[in-house]
Design a protein around this motif. Structure first.
Motif, PDB file in Angstrom:
ATOM      1  N   MET A   1       0.839  -1.165   0.000  1.00 12.14           N
ATOM      2  CA  MET A   1       0.000   0.000   0.000  1.00 12.14           C
ATOM      3  C   MET A   1       0.888   1.233   0.000  1.00 12.14           C
ATOM      4  N   THR A   2       0.523   2.204  -0.806  1.00 12.71           N
ATOM      5  CA  THR A   2       1.248   3.458  -0.804  1.00 12.71           C
ATOM      6  C   THR A   2       0.476   4.458   0.040  1.00 12.71           C
ATOM      7  N   GLY A   3       1.159   5.463   0.482  1.00 16.92           N
ATOM      8  CA  GLY A   3       0.502   6.486   1.282  1.00 16.92           C
ATOM      9  C   GLY A   3       1.510   7.193   2.157  1.00 16.92           C
ATOM     10  N   LEU A   4       1.006   8.099   2.925  1.00 18.76           N
ATOM     11  CA  LEU A   4       1.861   8.843   3.830  1.00 18.76           C
ATOM     12  C   LEU A   4       2.287   7.981   5.011  1.00 18.76           C
ATOM     13  N   PRO A   5       3.531   8.104   5.436  1.00 19.27           N
ATOM     14  CA  PRO A   5       3.966   7.319   6.596  1.00 19.27           C
ATOM     15  C   PRO A   5       3.293   7.777   7.892  1.00 19.27           C
ATOM     16  N   ARG A   6       2.920   9.068   7.970  1.00 19.56           N
ATOM     17  CA  ARG A   6       2.143   9.549   9.118  1.00 19.56           C
ATOM     18  C   ARG A   6       1.284  10.720   8.668  1.00 19.56           C
ATOM     19  N   TRP A   7       0.211  10.925   9.400  1.00 20.00           N
ATOM     20  CA  TRP A   7      -0.758  11.942   9.025  1.00 20.00           C
ATOM     21  C   TRP A   7      -0.603  13.233   9.816  1.00 20.00           C
ATOM     22  N   VAL A  12       0.098  19.893  13.389  1.00 19.50           N
ATOM     23  CA  VAL A  12      -0.605  19.876  12.107  1.00 19.50           C
ATOM     24  C   VAL A  12      -1.056  18.446  11.795  1.00 19.50           C
ATOM     25  N   LEU A  13      -2.320  18.320  11.421  1.00 16.08           N
ATOM     26  CA  LEU A  13      -2.892  17.014  11.080  1.00 16.08           C
ATOM     27  C   LEU A  13      -3.610  17.125   9.743  1.00 16.08           C
ATOM     28  N   LEU A  14      -3.375  16.149   8.884  1.00 15.98           N
ATOM     29  CA  LEU A  14      -4.124  16.058   7.635  1.00 15.98           C
ATOM     30  C   LEU A  14      -5.343  15.174   7.875  1.00 15.98           C
ATOM     31  N   LEU A  15      -6.477  15.592   7.342  1.00 18.71           N
ATOM     32  CA  LEU A  15      -7.713  14.820   7.451  1.00 18.71           C
ATOM     33  C   LEU A  15      -8.239  14.509   6.054  1.00 18.71           C
ATOM     34  N   GLY A  16      -9.119  13.540   5.981  1.00 15.70           N
ATOM     35  CA  GLY A  16      -9.798  13.232   4.731  1.00 15.70           C
ATOM     36  C   GLY A  16      -8.840  12.851   3.621  1.00 15.70           C
ATOM     37  N   ASP A  17      -9.186  13.278   2.413  1.00 17.71           N
ATOM     38  CA  ASP A  17      -8.392  12.910   1.236  1.00 17.71           C
ATOM     39  C   ASP A  17      -6.959  13.420   1.302  1.00 17.71           C
ATOM     40  N   ALA A  18      -6.719  14.497   2.036  1.00 19.06           N
ATOM     41  CA  ALA A  18      -5.353  15.012   2.164  1.00 19.06           C
ATOM     42  C   ALA A  18      -4.455  13.988   2.842  1.00 19.06           C
ATOM     43  N   ALA A  19      -5.019  13.185   3.726  1.00 17.12           N
ATOM     44  CA  ALA A  19      -4.237  12.180   4.451  1.00 17.12           C
ATOM     45  C   ALA A  19      -4.358  10.802   3.821  1.00 17.12           C
ATOM     46  N   HIS A  20      -5.558  10.431   3.448  1.00 15.43           N
ATOM     47  CA  HIS A  20      -5.795   9.035   3.071  1.00 15.43           C
ATOM     48  C   HIS A  20      -6.885   8.914   2.006  1.00 15.43           C
ATOM     49  N   LEU A  54      -3.216  12.806  18.749  1.00 15.82           N
ATOM     50  CA  LEU A  54      -2.953  12.571  17.327  1.00 15.82           C
ATOM     51  C   LEU A  54      -2.445  11.153  17.090  1.00 15.82           C
ATOM     52  N   ALA A  55      -1.605  10.659  17.980  1.00 19.02           N
ATOM     53  CA  ALA A  55      -1.099   9.287  17.850  1.00 19.02           C
ATOM     54  C   ALA A  55      -2.238   8.277  18.023  1.00 19.02           C
ATOM     55  N   LEU A  56      -3.118   8.520  18.995  1.00 17.30           N
ATOM     56  CA  LEU A  56      -4.260   7.623  19.217  1.00 17.30           C
ATOM     57  C   LEU A  56      -5.189   7.630  18.009  1.00 17.30           C
ATOM     58  N   HIS A  57      -5.458   8.811  17.507  1.00 16.71           N
ATOM     59  CA  HIS A  57      -6.327   8.957  16.330  1.00 16.71           C
ATOM     60  C   HIS A  57      -5.786   8.133  15.160  1.00 16.71           C
ATOM     61  N   GLU A  58      -4.518   8.278  14.880  1.00 16.74           N
ATOM     62  CA  GLU A  58      -3.936   7.551  13.753  1.00 16.74           C
ATOM     63  C   GLU A  58      -3.885   6.052  14.021  1.00 16.74           C
ATOM     64  N   ALA A  59      -3.565   5.649  15.230  1.00 13.66           N
ATOM     65  CA  ALA A  59      -3.496   4.213  15.555  1.00 13.66           C
ATOM     66  C   ALA A  59      -4.857   3.546  15.377  1.00 13.66           C
ATOM     67  N   ARG A  60      -5.911   4.238  15.741  1.00 14.84           N
ATOM     68  CA  ARG A  60      -7.262   3.678  15.587  1.00 14.84           C
ATOM     69  C   ARG A  60      -7.689   3.637  14.126  1.00 14.84           C
ATOM     70  N   LEU A  61      -7.330   4.672  13.407  1.00  8.37           N
ATOM     71  CA  LEU A  61      -7.867   4.857  12.067  1.00  8.37           C
ATOM     72  C   LEU A  61      -7.092   4.167  10.959  1.00  8.37           C
ATOM     73  N   ARG A  62      -5.789   4.091  11.074  1.00 12.20           N
ATOM     74  CA  ARG A  62      -4.961   3.573   9.977  1.00 12.20           C
ATOM     75  C   ARG A  62      -5.367   2.170   9.514  1.00 12.20           C
ATOM     76  N   PRO A  63      -5.646   1.209  10.408  1.00 13.37           N
ATOM     77  CA  PRO A  63      -6.047  -0.122   9.915  1.00 13.37           C
ATOM     78  C   PRO A  63      -7.352  -0.089   9.114  1.00 13.37           C
ATOM     79  N   VAL A  64      -8.304   0.713   9.570  1.00 11.96           N
ATOM     80  CA  VAL A  64      -9.587   0.813   8.868  1.00 11.96           C
ATOM     81  C   VAL A  64      -9.394   1.460   7.509  1.00 11.96           C
ATOM     82  N   ILE A  65      -8.659   2.553   7.472  1.00 13.31           N
ATOM     83  CA  ILE A  65      -8.414   3.246   6.207  1.00 13.31           C
ATOM     84  C   ILE A  65      -7.663   2.331   5.244  1.00 13.31           C
TER      85      ILE A  65
END
Length: 121
Positions: A1-7, A12-20, A54-65
């Motif tokens: 999978m390609t993508g950003l290594p962190r959001w 500063v946090l990227l949301l939505g299409d800017a991140a994933h 921010l770390a919790l948000h990404e840890a929860r969301l990354r597998p789903v995304i």
């Protein structure tokens, strides 16, 4: 999978299409952005510091995304055929398919994706 290594970086946090971005043709970007913004709000309430939230948000969301991106990539071949024959075949099938079937399929897909996000909240 390609993508950003962190959001996020610092404050500063990227949301939505800017991140994933799921796929440019799926029409899921706005809905997923709203759902992930809500999840960010929950993480901010749970954590004492912004970096932890921010770390919790990404840890929860990354597998789903990641799962949603994989599913979207599979679906992209339907929306963006790779050959003239596939293009004509897709158009023929779409013209003949009862609109209710297509509507049920697309709404079911969106519902299941949003349920995945809600489970992470």
């Amino acid at each position: 999978m390609t993508g950003l290594p962190r959001w996020s970086r610092g404050r500063v946090l990227l949301l939505g299409d800017a991140a994933h971005c799921l796929t440019p043709v799926s029409g899921q970007g706005a809905g997923v952005a709203l759902a992930t913004a809500e999840m960010l709000g929950m993480a901010l309430q749970e954590c004492a510091s912004l970096p932890k939230a921010l770390a919790l948000h990404e840890a929860r969301l990354r597998p789903v995304i990641g799962r949603l991106q994989a599913c979207s990539r599979e679906m992209a071949s339907v929306f963006i055929p790779q050959s003239p024959f596939a293009f004509r075949l897709r158009n023929l099938v779409m013209r003949r398919m009862p609109k209710k079937w297509l509507g049920r399929y697309l709404s079911g897909t969106m519902r299941s994706e949003m349920e995945l996000l809600e489970k992470q909240a």
